[in-house]
Design a protein around this motif. Structure first.
Motif, PDB file in Angstrom:
ATOM      1  N   GLN A 336      41.438  37.514  49.901  1.00  0.00           N
ATOM      2  CA  GLN A 336      40.988  36.999  49.257  1.00  0.00           C
ATOM      3  C   GLN A 336      42.573  36.450  48.449  1.00  0.00           C
ATOM      4  N   LEU A 337      43.264  36.386  48.965  1.00  0.00           N
ATOM      5  CA  LEU A 337      44.997  36.662  49.467  1.00  0.00           C
ATOM      6  C   LEU A 337      44.916  34.911  49.223  1.00  0.00           C
ATOM      7  N   HIS A 338      43.526  34.374  50.652  1.00  0.00           N
ATOM      8  CA  HIS A 338      43.672  33.391  50.971  1.00  0.00           C
ATOM      9  C   HIS A 338      43.416  32.657  49.333  1.00  0.00           C
ATOM     10  N   THR A 339      42.188  32.497  48.292  1.00  0.00           N
ATOM     11  CA  THR A 339      41.185  32.447  47.519  1.00  0.00           C
ATOM     12  C   THR A 339      42.345  31.940  46.548  1.00  0.00           C
ATOM     13  N   ILE A 340      42.947  33.315  46.053  1.00  0.00           N
ATOM     14  CA  ILE A 340      44.069  33.241  44.379  1.00  0.00           C
ATOM     15  C   ILE A 340      45.399  31.374  45.505  1.00  0.00           C
ATOM     16  N   SER A 341      45.623  31.736  46.390  1.00  0.00           N
ATOM     17  CA  SER A 341      47.112  30.760  47.206  1.00  0.00           C
ATOM     18  C   SER A 341      45.770  29.567  46.973  1.00  0.00           C
ATOM     19  N   GLY A 342      44.308  29.216  47.198  1.00  0.00           N
ATOM     20  CA  GLY A 342      43.369  28.046  47.429  1.00  0.00           C
ATOM     21  C   GLY A 342      43.979  27.631  45.356  1.00  0.00           C
ATOM     22  N   LEU A 343      43.877  28.707  45.144  1.00  0.00           N
ATOM     23  CA  LEU A 343      43.697  28.600  43.666  1.00  0.00           C
ATOM     24  C   LEU A 343      44.521  28.106  42.532  1.00  0.00           C
ATOM     25  N   VAL A 344      45.530  28.722  43.640  1.00  0.00           N
ATOM     26  CA  VAL A 344      46.921  28.438  43.064  1.00  0.00           C
ATOM     27  C   VAL A 344      47.453  26.634  43.280  1.00  0.00           C
ATOM     28  N   GLN A 345      46.833  26.698  44.520  1.00  0.00           N
ATOM     29  CA  GLN A 345      47.323  24.713  45.232  1.00  0.00           C
ATOM     30  C   GLN A 345      46.477  24.330  43.862  1.00  0.00           C
ATOM     31  N   LEU A 346      45.244  24.581  43.379  1.00  0.00           N
ATOM     32  CA  LEU A 346      44.505  23.361  42.404  1.00  0.00           C
ATOM     33  C   LEU A 346      45.031  23.902  41.249  1.00  0.00           C
ATOM     34  N   GLU A 347      45.635  24.682  41.441  1.00  0.00           N
ATOM     35  CA  GLU A 347      46.412  24.631  40.008  1.00  0.00           C
ATOM     36  C   GLU A 347      45.612  25.372  38.111  1.00  0.00           C
ATOM     37  N   GLU A 348      44.017  26.025  39.386  1.00  0.00           N
ATOM     38  CA  GLU A 348      43.178  27.203  38.522  1.00  0.00           C
ATOM     39  C   GLU A 348      43.919  28.469  38.210  1.00  0.00           C
ATOM     40  N   TYR A 349      44.750  27.815  36.793  1.00  0.00           N
ATOM     41  CA  TYR A 349      46.568  29.209  36.495  1.00  0.00           C
ATOM     42  C   TYR A 349      44.966  30.220  36.232  1.00  0.00           C
ATOM     43  N   VAL A 352      42.645  32.004  38.292  1.00  0.00           N
ATOM     44  CA  VAL A 352      43.574  33.319  39.920  1.00  0.00           C
ATOM     45  C   VAL A 352      43.806  34.483  38.512  1.00  0.00           C
ATOM     46  N   SER A 353      44.023  34.419  37.601  1.00  0.00           N
ATOM     47  CA  SER A 353      44.240  34.903  36.533  1.00  0.00           C
ATOM     48  C   SER A 353      42.656  36.184  36.805  1.00  0.00           C
ATOM     49  N   SER A 354      41.735  35.515  35.870  1.00  0.00           N
ATOM     50  CA  SER A 354      40.276  36.122  36.021  1.00  0.00           C
ATOM     51  C   SER A 354      40.430  36.820  37.674  1.00  0.00           C
ATOM     52  N   PHE A 355      40.055  36.118  38.528  1.00  0.00           N
ATOM     53  CA  PHE A 355      39.540  36.615  39.462  1.00  0.00           C
ATOM     54  C   PHE A 355      40.644  37.777  40.275  1.00  0.00           C
ATOM     55  N   ILE A 356      41.634  37.547  40.255  1.00  0.00           N
ATOM     56  CA  ILE A 356      42.877  39.225  39.959  1.00  0.00           C
ATOM     57  C   ILE A 356      42.824  40.415  39.510  1.00  0.00           C
ATOM     58  N   GLY A 357      41.538  40.172  38.314  1.00  0.00           N
ATOM     59  CA  GLY A 357      41.122  41.054  36.730  1.00  0.00           C
ATOM     60  C   GLY A 357      39.595  41.075  37.410  1.00  0.00           C
ATOM     61  N   ARG A 358      38.993  40.880  38.143  1.00  0.00           N
ATOM     62  CA  ARG A 358      37.786  41.293  38.532  1.00  0.00           C
ATOM     63  C   ARG A 358      37.924  42.269  39.513  1.00  0.00           C
ATOM     64  N   LEU A 359      39.084  41.607  41.044  1.00  0.00           N
ATOM     65  CA  LEU A 359      38.996  42.727  41.862  1.00  0.00           C
ATOM     66  C   LEU A 359      39.988  44.182  40.957  1.00  0.00           C
ATOM     67  N   THR A 360      40.940  43.997  40.818  1.00  0.00           N
ATOM     68  CA  THR A 360      41.509  45.087  40.272  1.00  0.00           C
ATOM     69  C   THR A 360      40.794  46.077  39.671  1.00  0.00           C
ATOM     70  N   ARG A 361      39.367  45.132  38.357  1.00  0.00           N
ATOM     71  CA  ARG A 361      38.722  46.440  38.401  1.00  0.00           C
ATOM     72  C   ARG A 361      37.470  46.969  39.134  1.00  0.00           C
ATOM     73  N   ARG A 362      37.390  46.277  39.978  1.00  0.00           N
ATOM     74  CA  ARG A 362      36.343  46.453  40.862  1.00  0.00           C
ATOM     75  C   ARG A 362      36.462  48.116  42.190  1.00  0.00           C
ATOM     76  N   ARG A 363      38.449  47.474  42.032  1.00  0.00           N
ATOM     77  CA  ARG A 363      39.230  49.117  43.011  1.00  0.00           C
ATOM     78  C   ARG A 363      39.041  50.043  41.876  1.00  0.00           C
ATOM     79  N   ALA A 364      39.479  50.207  40.840  1.00  0.00           N
ATOM     80  CA  ALA A 364      39.777  50.577  39.599  1.00  0.00           C
ATOM     81  C   ALA A 364      38.439  51.101  39.326  1.00  0.00           C
ATOM     82  N   GLU A 365      37.796  50.471  39.441  1.00  0.00           N
ATOM     83  CA  GLU A 365      36.017  51.452  38.798  1.00  0.00           C
ATOM     84  C   GLU A 365      35.221  52.533  40.289  1.00  0.00           C
TER      85      GLU A 365
END
Length: 525
Positions: A336-349, A352-365
């Motif tokens: 997941q960190l690799h994915t976030i790092s790649g999105l940041v490098q692509l400047e798809e901010y 990134v926010s949407s991806f982190i939100g999905r991970l947080t919601r899934r873990r919280a669920e």
């Protein structure tokens, strides 16, 4: 003294006692034969002497005794007797070959002479025993005027010894020879049967065996070739749940054991590290056949209690499962960190926010779905770990909607965790092997009993193995003494110790249900 020497001494003593008894019997028999053989001639000689007219006349008149000496001497010489007397009715000797006895009294028989009857029996002349015949001398007026005594002394002990000594020596020599040969043969037989050990060594071995059997923790059970128990140590009796003490010498099949245990103990093949369930304990059994000179002499079985060890292994396995889950999560987080790092490098901010939100919601669920139903932190943490581990292996571990479990006592929480961990691990293995999609877990507290139910989507359990899987630690993997193949048996042990039970049935897969009371039976009592 060796065993052969002891037997030789014993046989010599027995022979001497037998010879002494035989000698005593011979003496008595010889006296009886002598009495029977000599009684009639002595009585005839006494009657002949008493019926001589001159004797009767002399005793009636009480004179001319000297004229009777020739008759007495003739009778004594003809009969080869030792004593011939003519006496008055009171026993006073009046005629005898030996003048020194005249005037002395002859012992009279107990019967006959005073009733004018002949008497034959034993007489005592000083220290000598004799067989004698006494005949009354009767006058023409039918009155008793005297008594004729004819007696012969019994042979002396020396005379008898000289007659018996040759035979006695012969019999004693033959007896001793037979005793020596018999002792030698018996000694060889006993030494062969006792492996060349003397009685002292055998007694020492027996004492050492008893001390060893009472000191070692492993149980030892020895069975003879005839199927009888020859050794049953205290530990073996405890591990096999045998309440009585006296089992040695009884047939093995008559012991109050479980059918499955008996099948293993009476089998013909050697057994290595067989896991059995006996009275709530996991027992590791090894049985070896014993041979001597190519002949089967029985079997020796050792028993080891592995219940506590396997419980520790199960707990370590649970810790290992948690560690494996953390490793899987670490691997997942790295991805997941690799994915976030790649999105940041692509400047798809925004992505990134949407991806982190999905991970947080899934873990919280996942955490919320478990913690809102399971209040016990240890059980909840284990269940969350199992959900993550199942997800890594492609299986959904789903907690039932009606699941509910409050905070438990530490010991019960540990038992529930062990039961839940083993059941879920087995369910994951079975589901993955069969390509199933999910596992359903249900935890409930009903009527002071914690119910743990795990249903997989695997191949299920064969009907004929529904009880076997708990009793012997059944597993689709190879079973050994290290803990593999005993997870389900351990589940049963934990449930039974708390007064509960575990069962299984099929419903689109295997459904295991374990029930654990809040309080063990001893606390309930």
């Amino acid at each position: 003294m060796t065993l052969a020497g002891q037997f030789l001494v014993l046989q010599v003593i027995v022979l001497l006692v037998v010879l002494a008894c035989a000698a005593l019997f011979s003496v008595r028999q010889s006296d009886a034969e002598f009495r029977e053989q000599r009684g009639a001639p002595l009585r005839a000689a006494a009657q002949e002497l008493a019926n001589i007219d001159l004797v009767r006349t002399a005793m009636t008149s009480g004179s001319i005794y000297d004229s009777l000496e020739s008759y007495v001497a003739t009778t004594q010489a003809r009969t080869s007797t030792t004593e011939v007397y003519i006496s008055e009715p009171d026993g006073t000797v009046v005629v005898a070959v030996d003048d020194s006895v005249i005037g002395q009294k002859v012992p009279l028989g107990e019967r006959g002479d005073r009733r004018l009857r002949t008497w034959t029996g034993d007489l005592a002349f000083g220290d000598r025993e004799a067989i004698g015949a006494q005949v009354p001398i009767i006058s023409e007026d039918s009155e008793l005027v005297g008594v004729v005594t004819v007696a012969e002394a019994y042979p002396t002990l020396g005379d008898r010894a000289r007659r018996w000594l040759p035979d006695l020596v012969t019999f004693l020599g033959i007896g001793l020879l037979l005793g020596v040969v018999g002792s030698w043969l018996l000694s060889r037989l006993i030494r062969r049967r006792t492996r060349g050990l003397e009685p002292a060594a055998i007694a020492a071995l027996a004492d050492q065996r008893d001390a060893m059997l009472h000191s070692i923790r492993e149980g030892v059970l020895a069975v003879s070739a005839e199927g009888r128990v020859t050794v049953l140590s205290d530990s073996a009796r405890e591990l096999l749940a045998l309440r009585e003490d006296d089992f040695e010498g009884r047939r093995l099949v008559d012991l109050p054991l479980d059918v499955g245990v008996l099948e293993v103990l009476v089998g013909e093949d050697d057994v290595h590290d067989r896991v059995l369930m006996v009275d709530g304990r996991l027992i590791v059994l090894n049985r070896n056949r014993i041979h001597h000179e190519g002949r089967a002499v029985g079997t020796v079985t050792t028993l080891r209690d592995r219940t506590e060890l396997l419980a520790m292994q199960s707990e370590l396995s649970a810790r290992e499962s948690v560690t494996e889950t953390l490793r899987a999560q670490t691997h997942e987080f790295n991805n997941q960190l690799h994915t976030i790092s790649g999105l940041v490098q692509l400047e798809e901010y925004g992505e990134v926010s949407s991806f982190i939100g999905r991970l947080t919601r899934r873990r919280a669920e996942i955490n919320e779905s478990v913690t809102k139903r399971i209040d016990d932190p240890a059980v909840a943490a284990l269940l969350i770990a199992k959900v993550s581990l199942g997800a890594e292996r492609g299986v959904d571990v789903v907690l039932a909607e009606d699941a509910s479990l409050p905070r438990l006592a530490p010991d019960l929480s540990a038992d529930v965790g062990t039961v839940l961990g083993n059941l879920v691990d087995n369910a994951v293995d079975a589901t993955v092997a069969a390509g199933g999609p999910r596992i359903d877990v249900r935890l409930r507290l009903e009527d002071s009993v914690v119910s743990v139910q795990v249903a997989d989507t695997g191949p299920g359990v064969a009907e004929d193995a529904a009880e076997e899987i708990f009793r012997r630690g059944w597993s689709t993997k190879s079973s050994d003494a290290s803990g593999r193949g005993v997870g389900l048996a351990l589940v049963q042990v934990i449930c039974e110790r708390r007064g509960g039970a575990v069962s299984v049935h099929n419903d689109s897969g295997a459904v295991f249900t374990a029930r654990l009371p809040l309080e063990p039976p001893e606390e309930q009592a």
